[in-house]
Design an enzyme around this catalytic site. Sequence first.
Site, PDB file in Angstrom:
ATOM      1  N   ASP A  39     -11.407   1.944   3.458  1.00 19.23           N
ATOM      2  CA  ASP A  39     -11.674   0.496   3.498  1.00 19.23           C
ATOM      3  C   ASP A  39     -13.101   0.185   3.035  1.00 19.23           C
ATOM      4  OD1 ASP A  39      -9.695  -1.286   4.247  1.00 19.23           O
ATOM      5  OD2 ASP A  39      -9.957  -0.943   6.389  1.00 19.23           O
ATOM      6  N   LYS A  76       0.839  -1.205   0.000  1.00 17.68           N
ATOM      7  CA  LYS A  76       0.000   0.000   0.000  1.00 17.68           C
ATOM      8  C   LYS A  76       0.873   1.253   0.000  1.00 17.68           C
ATOM      9  CE  LYS A  76      -3.682  -2.661   2.169  1.00 17.68           C
ATOM     10  NZ  LYS A  76      -4.395  -3.083   3.375  1.00 17.68           N
ATOM     11  N   GLN A  84      -5.061  -1.693   9.954  1.00 19.18           N
ATOM     12  CA  GLN A  84      -4.820  -2.972   9.281  1.00 19.18           C
ATOM     13  C   GLN A  84      -5.318  -4.106  10.188  1.00 19.18           C
ATOM     14  OE1 GLN A  84      -3.618  -3.353   6.113  1.00 19.18           O
ATOM     15  NE2 GLN A  84      -3.810  -5.558   6.247  1.00 19.18           N
TER      16      GLN A  84
HETATM   17  N1  GUN Z   1      -6.718  -7.157   6.365  1.00 16.66           N
HETATM   18  C1  GUN Z   1      -6.886  -7.915   5.271  1.00 16.66           C
HETATM   19  N2  GUN Z   1      -7.557  -7.243   4.312  1.00 16.66           N
HETATM   20  C2  GUN Z   1      -7.819  -6.015   4.826  1.00 16.66           C
HETATM   21  C3  GUN Z   1      -8.472  -4.867   4.312  1.00 16.66           C
HETATM   22  O1  GUN Z   1      -8.975  -4.831   3.180  1.00 16.66           O
HETATM   23  N3  GUN Z   1      -8.513  -3.789   5.143  1.00 16.66           N
HETATM   24  C4  GUN Z   1      -7.982  -3.807   6.402  1.00 16.66           C
HETATM   25  N4  GUN Z   1      -8.102  -2.697   7.149  1.00 16.66           N
HETATM   26  N5  GUN Z   1      -7.359  -4.853   6.903  1.00 16.66           N
HETATM   27  C5  GUN Z   1      -7.275  -5.963   6.103  1.00 16.66           C
END
Ligand code: GUN
Length: 288
Positions: free
Chosen positions: A119, A52, A96
């Site tokens: 998200d 990211k 996360q």
């Molecule tokens: N953990 C795995 N996939 C995601 C996601 O799309 N967003 C977040 N915040 N955590 C994750």
Amino acid sequence: MPILLKAADIIAKYSPELIKESNFLASDGLTPYLEVVLVGNNPASESYVAHKEKFCHKIGAKFKLTRLKEDVGEKEFIDCIKGMNENPEVTGCFVQLPVPNQLRHLNITQLINPTKDVDGFHLKTVTDIYQGNLTGILPCTPKGIITLLRENSINPAGKDIVIIGRSYIVGKPLALILEAMNGTVTICHSKTKDLAKHTKNADIIISAAGMPNLITKQHLRSQPDQVLIDVGMNKVNGKLVGDISFEDVHDHVKAITPVPGGVGPMTVYSLMQNLLTTTKNIIKQRKV
Ligand code: GUN
């Protein structure tokens, strides 16, 4: 050979647009700025966050990673979320997931400022999808899958679609989105009695179960006319594999996503699209 539904071509095609848009927003007074909270150092989470960050830099967005200790207390964690919610420079943020046990009782998705909800998990965002309105923020993995299908001219309308997995991150929102796009959606999960009965009947199979080798040739019908989307990101002997046994099925399907190189990068690409959208929305709000 089946059609390989790869992310790289799509990302290469649209990245210049993202860069242009990001520069435009910066010149309009607000540089896209993503803040991520990471608790502890789960290796999978570390890897996702690194991807990211890399994509943010690629499009000219700012990125901040706030690390909290594995044993962080509730107050420090909530104060940290409040800080990014209220920071006027930050235009998109999330925690996360997963978080350690001591924080799991918290309704984390509802603690995030909905204006910065890249998200797409906040109830305000989910309500739009529930009502069939797909014009706003969509959760990143479902959005990436929709883009993959569209870019490969696979229209979900009228198709029988089986989704395996019912998480609020992938399965549930994806089911609502595909239903709003006129697909006929079945959600299967760990308690489904006869998975193969459902998958054999599907035009599109989407597996988000997190189980290596869950889908094999035995789950497919004899005509190679099915589309397979693999959301699985499983580590087996140090190697990243999906839920679908690629070697077993690839001669028996019409199209399939590779792992790695399929849904994973599309998820990060969608996050960047969402970041540009939240940034635009904040600029609009500030102008009124
Ligand atoms: N953990 C795995 N996939 C995601 C996601 O799309 N967003 C977040 N915040 N955590 C994750």
